[in-house]
Write a protein that holds these residues in place. Sequence first.
Motif, mmCIF file in Angstrom:
data_model
loop_
_atom_site.group_PDB
_atom_site.id
_atom_site.type_symbol
_atom_site.label_atom_id
_atom_site.label_comp_id
_atom_site.label_asym_id
_atom_site.label_seq_id
_atom_site.Cartn_x
_atom_site.Cartn_y
_atom_site.Cartn_z
ATOM 1 N N ASP A 141 6.445 26.574 35.630
ATOM 2 C CA ASP A 141 5.286 26.895 34.796
ATOM 3 C C ASP A 141 3.978 26.891 35.594
ATOM 4 O O ASP A 141 2.891 27.082 35.021
ATOM 5 C CB ASP A 141 5.187 25.942 33.608
ATOM 6 N N GLY A 142 4.071 26.670 36.900
ATOM 7 C CA GLY A 142 2.887 26.663 37.750
ATOM 8 C C GLY A 142 2.274 25.297 37.965
ATOM 9 O O GLY A 142 1.405 25.147 38.831
ATOM 10 N N SER A 143 2.693 24.309 37.206
ATOM 11 C CA SER A 143 2.151 22.963 37.379
ATOM 12 C C SER A 143 2.736 22.319 38.634
ATOM 13 O O SER A 143 3.801 22.730 39.127
ATOM 14 C CB SER A 143 2.472 22.095 36.159
ATOM 15 N N GLU A 144 2.036 21.322 39.154
ATOM 16 C CA GLU A 144 2.477 20.621 40.343
ATOM 17 C C GLU A 144 2.724 19.151 40.026
ATOM 18 O O GLU A 144 1.974 18.529 39.269
ATOM 19 C CB GLU A 144 1.440 20.735 41.457
ATOM 20 N N VAL A 145 3.820 18.615 40.589
ATOM 21 C CA VAL A 145 4.154 17.213 40.398
ATOM 22 C C VAL A 145 4.410 16.582 41.760
ATOM 23 O O VAL A 145 4.757 17.276 42.724
ATOM 24 C CB VAL A 145 5.400 17.035 39.499
ATOM 25 N N THR A 146 4.236 15.275 41.822
ATOM 26 C CA THR A 146 4.591 14.517 43.013
ATOM 27 C C THR A 146 5.875 13.775 42.721
ATOM 28 O O THR A 146 5.971 13.020 41.750
ATOM 29 C CB THR A 146 3.491 13.527 43.397
ATOM 30 N N ALA A 147 6.895 14.006 43.550
ATOM 31 C CA ALA A 147 8.208 13.399 43.363
ATOM 32 C C ALA A 147 8.470 12.366 44.448
ATOM 33 O O ALA A 147 7.952 12.462 45.565
ATOM 34 C CB ALA A 147 9.294 14.472 43.392
ATOM 35 N N HIS A 148 9.293 11.387 44.102
ATOM 36 C CA HIS A 148 9.753 10.419 45.100
ATOM 37 C C HIS A 148 10.767 11.092 46.009
ATOM 38 O O HIS A 148 11.679 11.783 45.551
ATOM 39 C CB HIS A 148 10.399 9.227 44.396
ATOM 40 N N CYS A 149 10.620 10.914 47.310
ATOM 41 C CA CYS A 149 11.552 11.453 48.298
ATOM 42 C C CYS A 149 12.410 10.293 48.816
ATOM 43 O O CYS A 149 11.953 9.511 49.648
ATOM 44 C CB CYS A 149 10.813 12.121 49.451
ATOM 45 N N PRO A 150 13.633 10.155 48.336
ATOM 46 C CA PRO A 150 14.472 9.000 48.689
ATOM 47 C C PRO A 150 15.234 9.214 49.982
ATOM 48 O O PRO A 150 16.465 9.177 50.033
ATOM 49 C CB PRO A 150 15.406 8.890 47.484
ATOM 50 N N ASN A 151 14.506 9.440 51.069
ATOM 51 C CA ASN A 151 15.132 9.695 52.358
ATOM 52 C C ASN A 151 14.182 9.228 53.455
ATOM 53 O O ASN A 151 13.061 9.729 53.563
ATOM 54 C CB ASN A 151 15.432 11.196 52.508
ATOM 55 N N THR A 152 14.646 8.281 54.269
ATOM 56 C CA THR A 152 13.781 7.728 55.314
ATOM 57 C C THR A 152 13.917 8.467 56.640
ATOM 58 O O THR A 152 13.211 8.167 57.588
ATOM 59 C CB THR A 152 14.094 6.243 55.551
ATOM 60 N N GLY A 153 14.856 9.442 56.704
ATOM 61 C CA GLY A 153 15.090 10.149 57.951
ATOM 62 C C GLY A 153 14.087 11.252 58.195
ATOM 63 O O GLY A 153 13.135 11.456 57.428
ATOM 64 N N SER A 154 14.320 12.007 59.254
ATOM 65 C CA SER A 154 13.408 13.097 59.586
ATOM 66 C C SER A 154 13.596 14.302 58.671
ATOM 67 O O SER A 154 12.700 15.120 58.537
ATOM 68 C CB SER A 154 13.641 13.529 61.041
ATOM 69 N N MET A 155 14.796 14.420 58.059
ATOM 70 C CA MET A 155 15.124 15.543 57.182
ATOM 71 C C MET A 155 14.972 16.883 57.893
ATOM 72 O O MET A 155 14.530 17.868 57.309
ATOM 73 C CB MET A 155 14.294 15.505 55.889
ATOM 74 N N LEU A 156 15.369 16.923 59.153
ATOM 75 C CA LEU A 156 15.318 18.168 59.913
ATOM 76 C C LEU A 156 16.106 19.259 59.191
ATOM 77 O O LEU A 156 17.246 19.072 58.802
ATOM 78 C CB LEU A 156 15.906 17.965 61.305
#
Length: 243
Positions: free
Chosen positions: A27-42
């Motif tokens: 819908d175009g709105s923006e949210v901030t989510a928790h990122c449950p990953n401590t790695g680099s996430m390459l």
Amino acid sequence: MKFPEPLVEGRLIRRYKRFLADVRLPDGSEVTAHCPNTGSMLGCQPENARVWLSRSDNPKRKLQYTWELVEAVPGQLACINTARPNGQAREAVEAGRVAELAGYSQCRAEVQYGAEKSRIDLLLSGHLSEPDAWVEVKNVTLADDGQGFFPDAVTERGQKHLRELMAQVEQGERGVLFFVVNHTGIETVRPADHIDARYGQLLREACDAGVEVLAYRANLACTDGDPTGLLSLTESVPVILEV
């Protein structure tokens, strides 16, 4: 193994401060989510990638959304939530889908052990003919042309776990490193020598010492935000240790 509720689809704006990700919803709105990953996430955080979030209605949570999946490259999904693999592995073992770990009647999680005071992800016991199996679970999402690599960053903690598993084997127990392959584009798993050479060396030493290494891939699928068969481990993939 599925999420209890359908996931919310969005587009990744950015990941920052390791544990935060801004996502644009349809819908175009923006949210901030928790990122449950401590790695680099390459390879798992490309700008504007399709992502899927779980949502919680718990009023005590600071962030309502948790980042679960990403379309790492077109047509390939990865589960970046590192809280999921232990449950994935346990479900597969208890359902009898991991032939190498069949026959155990009891499964416990987070049991303290070892000289370095670790906590094992899964402790399997009660087998009629096999010793207890100490199972350390790792999430694999780093992919390159069909190959999966672990780790995606230097991991002293992972090195410690290998030493602990070797010690259990020395005591007559089974030490098992279990790679949960949470990327649909991965066909084989290798140690990421180009990222953590010491981990690769120690993994090979562990194998020579009798530590078993397994890798099973999850059946990740997401259609119109509704996960189908999501997270279940369905097939083994080869682990290649040759340099």
